[in-house]
Design a protein around this motif. Structure first.
Motif, PDB file in Angstrom:
ATOM      1  N   ALA A 178       5.684   3.761 -18.576  1.00 33.81           N
ATOM      2  CA  ALA A 178       6.352   4.963 -19.082  1.00 33.81           C
ATOM      3  C   ALA A 178       5.443   5.806 -19.980  1.00 33.81           C
ATOM      4  N   ASP A 179       4.462   5.163 -20.609  1.00 27.00           N
ATOM      5  CA  ASP A 179       3.629   5.911 -21.555  1.00 27.00           C
ATOM      6  C   ASP A 179       2.356   6.444 -20.897  1.00 27.00           C
ATOM      7  N   SER A 180       2.274   6.378 -19.568  1.00 24.31           N
ATOM      8  CA  SER A 180       1.016   6.737 -18.914  1.00 24.31           C
ATOM      9  C   SER A 180       1.147   7.932 -17.983  1.00 24.31           C
ATOM     10  N   LEU A 181       0.100   8.746 -18.013  1.00 23.88           N
ATOM     11  CA  LEU A 181       0.013   9.899 -17.120  1.00 23.88           C
ATOM     12  C   LEU A 181      -1.232   9.697 -16.250  1.00 23.88           C
ATOM     13  N   PHE A 182      -1.053   9.852 -14.941  1.00 23.04           N
ATOM     14  CA  PHE A 182      -2.182   9.696 -14.022  1.00 23.04           C
ATOM     15  C   PHE A 182      -2.536  11.050 -13.422  1.00 23.04           C
ATOM     16  N   VAL A 183      -3.782  11.435 -13.559  1.00 18.49           N
ATOM     17  CA  VAL A 183      -4.260  12.677 -12.950  1.00 18.49           C
ATOM     18  C   VAL A 183      -5.361  12.319 -11.956  1.00 18.49           C
ATOM     19  N   LEU A 184      -5.062  12.510 -10.675  1.00 17.53           N
ATOM     20  CA  LEU A 184      -6.060  12.265  -9.633  1.00 17.53           C
ATOM     21  C   LEU A 184      -6.683  13.600  -9.250  1.00 17.53           C
ATOM     22  N   THR A 185      -7.944  13.583  -8.911  1.00 15.28           N
ATOM     23  CA  THR A 185      -8.537  14.822  -8.397  1.00 15.28           C
ATOM     24  C   THR A 185      -9.208  14.548  -7.058  1.00 15.28           C
ATOM     25  N   THR A 186      -9.142  15.537  -6.193  1.00 16.26           N
ATOM     26  CA  THR A 186      -9.785  15.416  -4.888  1.00 16.26           C
ATOM     27  C   THR A 186      -9.994  16.808  -4.281  1.00 16.26           C
ATOM     28  N   VAL A 187     -10.987  16.906  -3.464  1.00 17.12           N
ATOM     29  CA  VAL A 187     -11.243  18.173  -2.774  1.00 17.12           C
ATOM     30  C   VAL A 187     -10.143  18.440  -1.752  1.00 17.12           C
ATOM     31  N   ASP A 188      -9.661  17.378  -1.132  1.00 16.17           N
ATOM     32  CA  ASP A 188      -8.700  17.541  -0.051  1.00 16.17           C
ATOM     33  C   ASP A 188      -7.670  16.415  -0.118  1.00 16.17           C
ATOM     34  N   ALA A 189      -6.445  16.779  -0.433  1.00 15.15           N
ATOM     35  CA  ALA A 189      -5.397  15.764  -0.607  1.00 15.15           C
ATOM     36  C   ALA A 189      -5.178  14.949   0.665  1.00 15.15           C
ATOM     37  N   ARG A 190      -5.537  15.517   1.825  1.00 14.50           N
ATOM     38  CA  ARG A 190      -5.328  14.770   3.080  1.00 14.50           C
ATOM     39  C   ARG A 190      -6.231  13.557   3.171  1.00 14.50           C
ATOM     40  N   ARG A 191      -7.276  13.523   2.306  1.00 10.71           N
ATOM     41  CA  ARG A 191      -8.158  12.364   2.329  1.00 10.71           C
ATOM     42  C   ARG A 191      -7.567  11.196   1.535  1.00 10.71           C
ATOM     43  N   LEU A 192      -6.519  11.465   0.776  1.00 11.49           N
ATOM     44  CA  LEU A 192      -5.891  10.377   0.031  1.00 11.49           C
ATOM     45  C   LEU A 192      -4.994   9.600   0.972  1.00 11.49           C
TER      46      LEU A 192
END
Ligand SMILES: [Zn+2]
Length: 366
Positions: A178-192
């Motif tokens: 509950a106390d955590s925020l996750f920020v992912l970064t990527t050039v292209d979300a389709r690669r996730l």
């Protein structure tokens, strides 16, 4: 030395700030957008916003928390970037190795300036994800939250042993603490992985303006560039600070090779075979990407020469032999030949042969 300030992305900032203040900020975000536009930098900005003592629309930049994020020294900010595959065979040792590698990279970034894209082979492996899992259960040290910034998160790909890493991360994102925020970064979300993508709220970032790229380079590039070189770099960077940084190596080499090629062509047919041979030999075509980059540089150089022939100011210095051309039509025809070679290069053609033929064609039209 603090991180370089965030430039641009005003709409994204407003949206994040509004969502945070309304307590509607998703716990799992994915920032997408072209390479080098500041996706991770925006992630750091968001960490500041979340930790800031002032709780304003923007981070205040003055409080202990803001300063700590800027100095990459905030204990509740966990920035994960791709690292080389750990060498140890023991799993516990691998996690330690990952922690050391990350600490080393952050130490470098703490020294300031701008940093390059990760090494091609660097990944978010199982060891990184295990480290992330461990840090996710820790109690925040300074405030009430933790922020996990996972740069180039597409480097966590379901291949080889990293399927396990992907699944482990997935579990974490399914039920984030509950106390955590996750920020992912990527050039292209389709690669996730689709399962990861479906759990993250996307935020798309666009390219920066030339003035914004120039502002970052002017303030933070070491050693600094002379103003003319800087403007040239910015014009080529296409709204990406990362691209501007990479230009030194890749694009610089591509333009050098293109200039050599043009000089060989324009030196006249008499000296052509020897000169072409030299140009070909001097250019290492280790990768097909380098070859197409050279063709792109060639097309761009010809296009700038055509602009100059029409009385416009070229956006980059032209090779001597192309400087005073007045025949834009010939230059455009040359560009067409390069475009043809560019198409052929996508197939299975030997670069050397393609280049030799292109040299002949260019000598005819120019
Ligand atoms: Zn603050």
């Amino acid at each position: 030395m603090p991180m370089h300030p965030l430039v641009g992305h005003w709409d994204a900032r407003r949206r994040l700030s509004r969502a945070f203040r309304a307590d509607r900020l998703s716990q799992v975000l994915v920032f997408t957008g072209p390479a080098g536009v500041g996706k991770q930098r925006l992630g750091l900005w968001l960490a500041q916003l979340v930790f800031c003592a002032e709780r304003g629309e923007e981070p205040c930049g003055r409080c202990v928390a803001c300063k700590a994020v800027e100095g990459l020294a905030h204990p509740d900010l966990h920035w994960f970037v791709p690292i080389p595959r750990p060498k140890a065979s023991d799993r516990e040792k691998q996690v330690e190795e990952a922690a050391d590698a990350l600490a080393g990279i952050l130490e470098e970034r703490r020294r300031g300036g701008l940093y390059p894209a990760p090494e091609p082979m660097a990944i978010h492996g199982l060891a990184s994800v295990r480290l992330l899992q461990r840090r996710a259960v820790l109690t925040p040290v300074l405030g009430r939250r933790k922020v996990f910034l996972i740069g180039d998160s597409d480097r966590l790909v379901p291949q080889e042993a990293s399927q396990e890493a992907a699944n482990a991360l997935l579990k974490l994102l399914e039920e984030p603490p509950a106390d955590s925020l996750f920020v992912l970064t990527t050039v292209d979300a389709r690669r996730l992985l689709p399962t990861i993508r479906s759990r993250a709220v996307p935020l798309r970032l666009g390219r920066l303006s030339d003035e914004e790229v120039a502002e970052v380079l002017r303030g933070w590039l070491r050693p600094p560039l002379a103003e003319e070189a800087l403007r040239e770099r910015v014009a080529l960077a296409g709204g990406s600070v990362g691209a501007a940084l990479a230009l030194d190596d890749e694009i610089g080499a591509a333009y050098d090779a293109a200039r050599e090629m043009l000089e060989a062509v324009l030196a006249g047919r008499a000296g052509m075979p020897a000169r072409m041979e030299r140009a070909l030999r001097q250019t290492p075509w280790a990768a097909r990407g380098e070859f197409t980059a050279m063709l792109d540089a060639l097309a761009d150089t010809l296009s700038e020469a055509a602009r100059a022939a029409l009385g416009e100011t070229p956006r980059r210095p032209l090779p001597e032999a192309l400087r005073n051309r007045r025949d834009a039509t010939a230059l455009v025809r040359a560009m067409e030949r390069v475009a043809g070679a560019r198409e052929a290069a996508a197939g299975n053609v030997n670069p050397q042969i393609l280049l030799a033929n292109l040299g002949e064609e260019l000598a005819e039209v120019l």
